[in-house]
Design a protein around this motif. Structure first.
Motif, PDB file in Angstrom:
ATOM      1  N   TRP A  43      -0.905   1.675  -3.820  1.00  0.00           N
ATOM      2  CA  TRP A  43      -1.370   0.891  -2.618  1.00  0.00           C
ATOM      3  C   TRP A  43      -1.493   2.103  -1.467  1.00  0.00           C
ATOM      4  O   TRP A  43      -2.468   1.919  -0.760  1.00  0.00           O
ATOM      5  CB  TRP A  43      -0.410  -0.369  -2.214  1.00  0.00           C
ATOM      6  CG  TRP A  43      -0.572  -0.766  -0.817  1.00  0.00           C
ATOM      7  CD1 TRP A  43      -1.548  -1.972  -0.662  1.00  0.00           C
ATOM      8  CD2 TRP A  43      -0.032  -0.659   0.146  1.00  0.00           C
ATOM      9  NE1 TRP A  43      -1.426  -2.232   0.787  1.00  0.00           N
ATOM     10  CE2 TRP A  43      -0.632  -1.684   1.339  1.00  0.00           C
ATOM     11  CE3 TRP A  43       0.734   0.498   0.938  1.00  0.00           C
ATOM     12  CZ2 TRP A  43      -0.497  -1.195   2.743  1.00  0.00           C
ATOM     13  CZ3 TRP A  43       1.251   0.628   2.216  1.00  0.00           C
ATOM     14  CH2 TRP A  43       0.499  -0.199   2.966  1.00  0.00           C
ATOM     15  N   ALA A  46      -4.530   4.465  -1.906  1.00  0.00           N
ATOM     16  CA  ALA A  46      -5.648   3.365  -1.766  1.00  0.00           C
ATOM     17  C   ALA A  46      -5.824   3.596  -0.205  1.00  0.00           C
ATOM     18  O   ALA A  46      -6.958   3.979   0.415  1.00  0.00           O
ATOM     19  CB  ALA A  46      -5.555   2.097  -2.059  1.00  0.00           C
ATOM     20  N   ASP A  50      -8.729   5.496   2.221  1.00  0.00           N
ATOM     21  CA  ASP A  50      -9.776   5.047   3.234  1.00  0.00           C
ATOM     22  C   ASP A  50      -9.907   5.908   4.352  1.00  0.00           C
ATOM     23  O   ASP A  50     -10.909   6.023   5.006  1.00  0.00           O
ATOM     24  CB  ASP A  50      -8.567   3.657   3.880  1.00  0.00           C
ATOM     25  CG  ASP A  50      -9.437   2.985   4.944  1.00  0.00           C
ATOM     26  OD1 ASP A  50     -10.192   2.300   4.717  1.00  0.00           O
ATOM     27  OD2 ASP A  50      -8.971   3.268   6.122  1.00  0.00           O
ATOM     28  N   THR A  65      -7.594   8.624  -7.263  1.00  0.00           N
ATOM     29  CA  THR A  65      -8.368   7.559  -8.059  1.00  0.00           C
ATOM     30  C   THR A  65      -7.661   7.736  -9.633  1.00  0.00           C
ATOM     31  O   THR A  65      -7.440   6.506 -10.169  1.00  0.00           O
ATOM     32  CB  THR A  65      -9.847   7.589  -8.277  1.00  0.00           C
ATOM     33  OG1 THR A  65     -10.001   8.940  -8.384  1.00  0.00           O
ATOM     34  CG2 THR A  65     -10.334   6.947  -6.751  1.00  0.00           C
ATOM     35  N   ILE A  68      -4.235   6.481  -9.856  1.00  0.00           N
ATOM     36  CA  ILE A  68      -4.243   4.786  -9.669  1.00  0.00           C
ATOM     37  C   ILE A  68      -4.717   4.387 -11.044  1.00  0.00           C
ATOM     38  O   ILE A  68      -3.920   3.412 -11.672  1.00  0.00           O
ATOM     39  CB  ILE A  68      -5.231   4.377  -8.540  1.00  0.00           C
ATOM     40  CG1 ILE A  68      -4.699   4.712  -7.221  1.00  0.00           C
ATOM     41  CG2 ILE A  68      -5.408   2.642  -8.616  1.00  0.00           C
ATOM     42  CD1 ILE A  68      -5.701   4.618  -6.131  1.00  0.00           C
ATOM     43  N   GLU A  99      -2.238  -4.032  -6.203  1.00  0.00           N
ATOM     44  CA  GLU A  99      -3.084  -4.427  -5.581  1.00  0.00           C
ATOM     45  C   GLU A  99      -2.586  -5.983  -4.935  1.00  0.00           C
ATOM     46  O   GLU A  99      -3.211  -7.021  -5.832  1.00  0.00           O
ATOM     47  CB  GLU A  99      -4.159  -4.598  -6.631  1.00  0.00           C
ATOM     48  CG  GLU A  99      -5.586  -5.084  -6.235  1.00  0.00           C
ATOM     49  CD  GLU A  99      -6.729  -5.118  -7.196  1.00  0.00           C
ATOM     50  OE1 GLU A  99      -7.628  -3.972  -7.010  1.00  0.00           O
ATOM     51  OE2 GLU A  99      -7.019  -5.938  -7.941  1.00  0.00           O
ATOM     52  N   GLN A 105      -8.341  -2.235  -4.958  1.00  0.00           N
ATOM     53  CA  GLN A 105      -8.639  -1.011  -5.522  1.00  0.00           C
ATOM     54  C   GLN A 105     -10.084  -0.644  -6.087  1.00  0.00           C
ATOM     55  O   GLN A 105     -10.851   0.324  -5.501  1.00  0.00           O
ATOM     56  CB  GLN A 105      -7.790  -0.796  -6.985  1.00  0.00           C
ATOM     57  CG  GLN A 105      -6.279  -0.746  -6.485  1.00  0.00           C
ATOM     58  CD  GLN A 105      -5.975   0.567  -5.766  1.00  0.00           C
ATOM     59  OE1 GLN A 105      -6.575   1.263  -5.455  1.00  0.00           O
ATOM     60  NE2 GLN A 105      -4.378   0.250  -5.532  1.00  0.00           N
ATOM     61  N   THR A 108     -11.819  -0.165  -2.715  1.00  0.00           N
ATOM     62  CA  THR A 108     -11.796   1.374  -2.286  1.00  0.00           C
ATOM     63  C   THR A 108     -12.442   2.369  -3.055  1.00  0.00           C
ATOM     64  O   THR A 108     -13.098   3.379  -2.303  1.00  0.00           O
ATOM     65  CB  THR A 108      -9.918   1.661  -2.593  1.00  0.00           C
ATOM     66  OG1 THR A 108      -9.422   0.702  -1.701  1.00  0.00           O
ATOM     67  CG2 THR A 108      -9.676   2.950  -2.097  1.00  0.00           C
ATOM     68  N   TRP A 152     -11.427  -8.276   0.115  1.00  0.00           N
ATOM     69  CA  TRP A 152     -11.878  -7.022  -0.462  1.00  0.00           C
ATOM     70  C   TRP A 152     -12.744  -7.307  -1.431  1.00  0.00           C
ATOM     71  O   TRP A 152     -13.516  -6.342  -1.766  1.00  0.00           O
ATOM     72  CB  TRP A 152     -10.529  -6.555  -0.923  1.00  0.00           C
ATOM     73  CG  TRP A 152      -9.338  -6.115   0.081  1.00  0.00           C
ATOM     74  CD1 TRP A 152      -9.244  -4.906   0.550  1.00  0.00           C
ATOM     75  CD2 TRP A 152      -8.460  -7.031   1.170  1.00  0.00           C
ATOM     76  NE1 TRP A 152      -8.255  -4.819   1.617  1.00  0.00           N
ATOM     77  CE2 TRP A 152      -7.805  -6.251   1.767  1.00  0.00           C
ATOM     78  CE3 TRP A 152      -8.344  -8.419   0.939  1.00  0.00           C
ATOM     79  CZ2 TRP A 152      -7.046  -6.823   2.867  1.00  0.00           C
ATOM     80  CZ3 TRP A 152      -7.577  -9.011   1.926  1.00  0.00           C
ATOM     81  CH2 TRP A 152      -6.729  -7.945   2.735  1.00  0.00           C
TER      82      TRP A 152
END
Length: 369
Positions: A43, A46, A50, A65, A68, A99, A105, A108, A152
């Motif tokens: 989290w 992500a 941003d 990425t 994750i 998430e 995710q 993002t 999202w």
């Protein structure tokens, strides 16, 4: 006896150097990039993305990425000829957020600039962003267009589809993106109805009582971004017209309405100074991010009054950040995580949003038309 000039020099050299005045932008960026880089917290990663997009990396040097997906993506067995479902849990077994909002995710990854063909290293092998989007579409239900938790997923779908586009979900329903986004605009209007009425009546503020837009995560700013971003298509801007302008006006009205209430809370509840200041950083940062994205995605140009509101929001974010910095909360985030884990998470995530909001308006791109 030393000459007066030499004595004065000695006094100057022996005096303690004053602490430099902290820079709000530097504080926010450092907080985000330091604490969001934890590879054990997807989290937080992500949120780092941003701010810095696909360039954001974990403390151990991996692309965020990759960390994750490799560490937290799940794959269910394929059935009935359908491909295996890919998903992230809302939380890890130890309570770490993964998430907590559907499609956080994937949204993002898309907004960070990864193409659909990009492959991530999952635990069982490469997985493309296209496959992740396909699983999102399988899981999507039209009811998310009217849910605070839909922001999202709506944001993600609006960046892979165009007006007139559609797909079939796992329930066999044909989902038409135009209808979904029209419903989402109606949801935003309904959530903002009390604020719109207060604005129209000229009231200085509408109290926050977890009603309407205040029942949404992060005060509905993510929902605003998801809906208004769809207006990057000229046909959508034409169809929505004044309805879209009205939602921007409400957001600008919120700046004064909400800001007054935070300042009053600081006076009325000094024992809650840190949580209130965190909320202020969250509010002003998300506000600047929301309007910055709207400008960049749709070509919107603020009026002189709206441009002044942007400058007021930047000044308010700077003040709130420096006041929060003075409490030591940013420096003590790790220790705070033991006592108040949610507040510590807010200090990280909200710093990332605020840093991005700051950056979006740092140049001359906000000049009024």
């Amino acid at each position: 006896m030393l000459p007066p000039s030499v004595a004065l020099l000695g006094l100057l050299l022996s005096a303690a150097s004053p602490s430099p005045t902290p820079n709000a932008s530097a504080v926010l960026h450092a907080q985000c990039r330091t604490h969001a880089a934890d590879p054990r917290n997807p989290w937080a990663l992500a949120h780092g993305m941003d701010l810095d997009g696909k360039a954001f990396r974990t403390r151990d040097g991996r692309p965020a990425t990759d960390a994750i997906v490799a560490g937290f993506l799940r794959r269910d067995a394929a059935d009935a000829g359908r491909p295996a479902r890919l998903s992230f849990d809302a939380f890890a077994p130890d309570g770490t957020p993964v998430e907590p909002h559907p499609a956080l995710q994937v949204k993002t990854f898309l907004l960070a600039g990864h193409p659909l063909s990009h492959a991530f290293p999952a635990a069982w092998g490469p997985v493309t962003l296209r496959e992740l989007v396909a699983s999102l579409q399988q899981d999507f239900r039209p009811a998310l267009a009217t849910s605070p938790e839909g922001a999202w997923a709506l944001d993600a779908l609006s960046h892979v589809l165009k007006p007139g586009g559609s797909f079939q979900n796992g329930a066999g329903e044909t989902v038409r993106i135009d209808a979904v986004m029209d419903a989402a605009l109606g949801t935003l209007e309904a959530a903002n109805a009390q604020l719109a009425a207060g604005m129209k009546a000229g009231r200085p503020q509408v109290p926050k009582n977890k009603q309407g837009i205040y029942a949404h995560p992060c005060g509905g700013f993510h929902f605003f971004q998801a809906v208004t971003g769809w207006a990057r298509f000229p046909s959508v801007r034409k169809a929505w017209g004044a309805r879209l302008d009205a939602q921007v006006d409400v957001l600008v009205y919120r700046l004064g309405s909400e800001g007054r209430q935070y300042e009053a809370a600081l006076v009325a509840a000094p024992a809650f100074r840190v949580p209130v200041l965190v909320q202020m950083v969250k509010f002003y940062g998300h506000w600047l991010e929301a309007l910055g994205r709207y400008r960049d995605e749709t070509g919107w140009k603020p009026t002189p009054a709206q441009a002044r509101a942007v400058e007021e929001a930047r000044a308010a974010l700077e003040r709130a950040t420096l006041r929060l910095e003075a409490t030591g909360a940013f420096r003590d985030t790790a220790a705070l995580a033991v006592k108040e884990p949610q507040l510590a998470l807010d200090l990280v995530g909200d710093a990332c949003h605020a840093a991005r909001g700051w950056d979006l308006w740092a140049g001359a791109g906000h000049r009024a038309k």
